[in-house]
Design a protein around this motif. Structure first.
Motif, PDB file in Angstrom:
ATOM      1  N   ASP A  13       0.812  -1.207   0.000  1.00 22.69           N
ATOM      2  CA  ASP A  13       0.000   0.000   0.000  1.00 22.69           C
ATOM      3  C   ASP A  13       0.852   1.267   0.000  1.00 22.69           C
ATOM      4  OD1 ASP A  13      -2.251  -1.531   0.002  1.00 22.69           O
ATOM      5  OD2 ASP A  13      -2.577  -1.401   2.165  1.00 22.69           O
ATOM      6  N   GLU A  18      -2.698   7.854  -3.746  1.00 19.85           N
ATOM      7  CA  GLU A  18      -4.054   7.851  -3.190  1.00 19.85           C
ATOM      8  C   GLU A  18      -5.074   7.441  -4.240  1.00 19.85           C
ATOM      9  OE1 GLU A  18      -5.196   8.189  -0.064  1.00 19.85           O
ATOM     10  OE2 GLU A  18      -3.053   8.099   0.435  1.00 19.85           O
ATOM     11  N   HIS A  19      -4.899   7.939  -5.471  1.00 13.46           N
ATOM     12  CA  HIS A  19      -5.811   7.560  -6.540  1.00 13.46           C
ATOM     13  C   HIS A  19      -5.725   6.058  -6.826  1.00 13.46           C
ATOM     14  CE1 HIS A  19      -6.204  11.879  -8.253  1.00 13.46           C
ATOM     15  NE2 HIS A  19      -7.307  11.538  -7.605  1.00 13.46           N
ATOM     16  N   LYS A  21      -4.862   3.722  -4.711  1.00 13.40           N
ATOM     17  CA  LYS A  21      -5.504   3.025  -3.595  1.00 13.40           C
ATOM     18  C   LYS A  21      -7.019   2.998  -3.780  1.00 13.40           C
ATOM     19  CE  LYS A  21      -2.081   4.038   0.015  1.00 13.40           C
ATOM     20  NZ  LYS A  21      -1.824   4.757   1.301  1.00 13.40           N
ATOM     21  N   THR A  22      -7.574   4.132  -4.211  1.00 12.05           N
ATOM     22  CA  THR A  22      -9.022   4.218  -4.409  1.00 12.05           C
ATOM     23  C   THR A  22      -9.481   3.267  -5.500  1.00 12.05           C
ATOM     24  OG1 THR A  22      -9.020   6.552  -3.740  1.00 12.05           O
ATOM     25  CG2 THR A  22     -10.943   5.760  -4.958  1.00 12.05           C
ATOM     26  N   GLU A  25      -9.189  -0.368  -4.336  1.00  9.16           N
ATOM     27  CA  GLU A  25     -10.233  -0.757  -3.391  1.00  9.16           C
ATOM     28  C   GLU A  25     -11.551  -1.041  -4.102  1.00  9.16           C
ATOM     29  OE1 GLU A  25     -10.249  -1.627  -0.200  1.00  9.16           O
ATOM     30  OE2 GLU A  25      -8.066  -1.475  -0.381  1.00  9.16           O
ATOM     31  N   VAL A  26     -11.850  -0.268  -5.141  1.00 11.09           N
ATOM     32  CA  VAL A  26     -13.065  -0.523  -5.921  1.00 11.09           C
ATOM     33  C   VAL A  26     -12.972  -1.895  -6.580  1.00 11.09           C
ATOM     34  CG1 VAL A  26     -14.409   0.156  -7.938  1.00 11.09           C
ATOM     35  CG2 VAL A  26     -13.632   1.897  -6.336  1.00 11.09           C
ATOM     36  N   ILE A  44     -16.352   6.034  -8.658  1.00 12.38           N
ATOM     37  CA  ILE A  44     -15.456   7.078  -8.135  1.00 12.38           C
ATOM     38  C   ILE A  44     -15.434   8.275  -9.085  1.00 12.38           C
ATOM     39  CG2 ILE A  44     -13.932   5.673  -6.705  1.00 12.38           C
ATOM     40  CD1 ILE A  44     -12.120   5.224  -9.006  1.00 12.38           C
ATOM     41  N   CYS A  54      -3.916   4.789 -13.323  1.00 10.97           N
ATOM     42  CA  CYS A  54      -3.900   3.979 -12.099  1.00 10.97           C
ATOM     43  C   CYS A  54      -3.909   2.489 -12.430  1.00 10.97           C
ATOM     44  CB  CYS A  54      -5.098   4.315 -11.218  1.00 10.97           C
ATOM     45  SG  CYS A  54      -5.010   5.941 -10.434  1.00 10.97           S
TER      46      CYS A  54
END
Length: 231
Positions: A13, A18-19, A21-22, A25-26, A44, A54
């Motif tokens: 991680d 941050e993007h 990670k988002t 997670e989706v 998102i 990403c």
């Protein structure tokens, strides 16, 4: 659903933005069903080019993988690396890399026909046991998979479904139990009497129970069914 390795920990991680990670997670939240980029965009509020960047980064870090989906052939599908794709995505044993494995299916159909012919009258359990002992398949077929192959033979008019009377050739089979017999003695692959039904793909489709006119899996969107209609 099955996980083939542990969920990536804090060390992984810490290497992502941050993007990323988002987005991860989706994808991870979809577990063994995975997600398309269109689905990610819907969940998102991030520009398409950022999601694309990403995805490329997460792929390079082996945190996600691309999988082929029989439900959405026009879209790339992504899954978190720790999950194996559901049979709803891959199509199950009858599909390889998103394509129907017709050669494998035909081999199993011929072997099933030969086992039924040799037994004169056969139950589903008897056919499955004969296939298992013959080692014709490198993987052990489930009872449902054997039934799908036998049902395809019924559609091909190579085999008929009957019920045991408990007498004569059915003497060893309980009364009322569903059995299968070969039609005629012409040998497997003879000219079927049902014409085009002989090649209809629905007979061996693992998603047939989920197939509805207005569903995600539908004859209206099935590439194999459309190809059969065009033929």
């Amino acid at each position: 659903m099955s996980a083939k390795r542990k969920r990536p920990g804090p060390a992984s991680d810490s290497l992502v933005t941050e993007h990323e990670k988002t987005v991860h997670e989706v994808i991870r939240s979809k577990k063994d069903m995975g997600a398309s980029q269109w689905e990610m965009k819907r969940e998102i509020n991030v520009a398409d080019n950022i999601i694309t960047k990403c995805i490329k980064s997460l792929l390079s870090k082996n945190l996600i993988k691309e999988v082929k989906s029989i439900q959405s052939r026009g879209r790339k599908h992504y899954m978190s690396a720790e999950f194996e794709p559901s049979s709803e995505i891959t199509g199950g044993a009858w599909y390889v890399e998103g394509s129907l494995d017709t050669e494998y299916i035909n081999v199993l159909k011929e072997q099933c026909w030969r086992k039924i012919y040799g037994m004169k009258v056969a139950t589903l359990e008897g056919i499955a046991d004969a296939l298992r002992r013959s080692n014709v398949s490198q993987i052990e077929l489930s009872k449902q998979q054997v039934e799908e192959i036998v049902k395809a033979l019924v559609l091909d008019n190579q085999v008929m479904e009957v019920k045991s009377t408990g007498t004569g050739e059915f003497a060893s089979i309980p009364v009322g139990k569903v059995c299968y017999k070969c039609i005629g003695k012409r040998g497997y692959g003879g000219e079927p009497k049902l014409g085009a039904l002989a090649s209809i793909p629905c007979g061996v489709c693992p998603q047939i129970s989920r197939c509805t006119p207005d569903g995600i899996i539908s004859p209206n969107t099935c590439a194999y069914y459309q190809k059969w209609l065009d033929f």
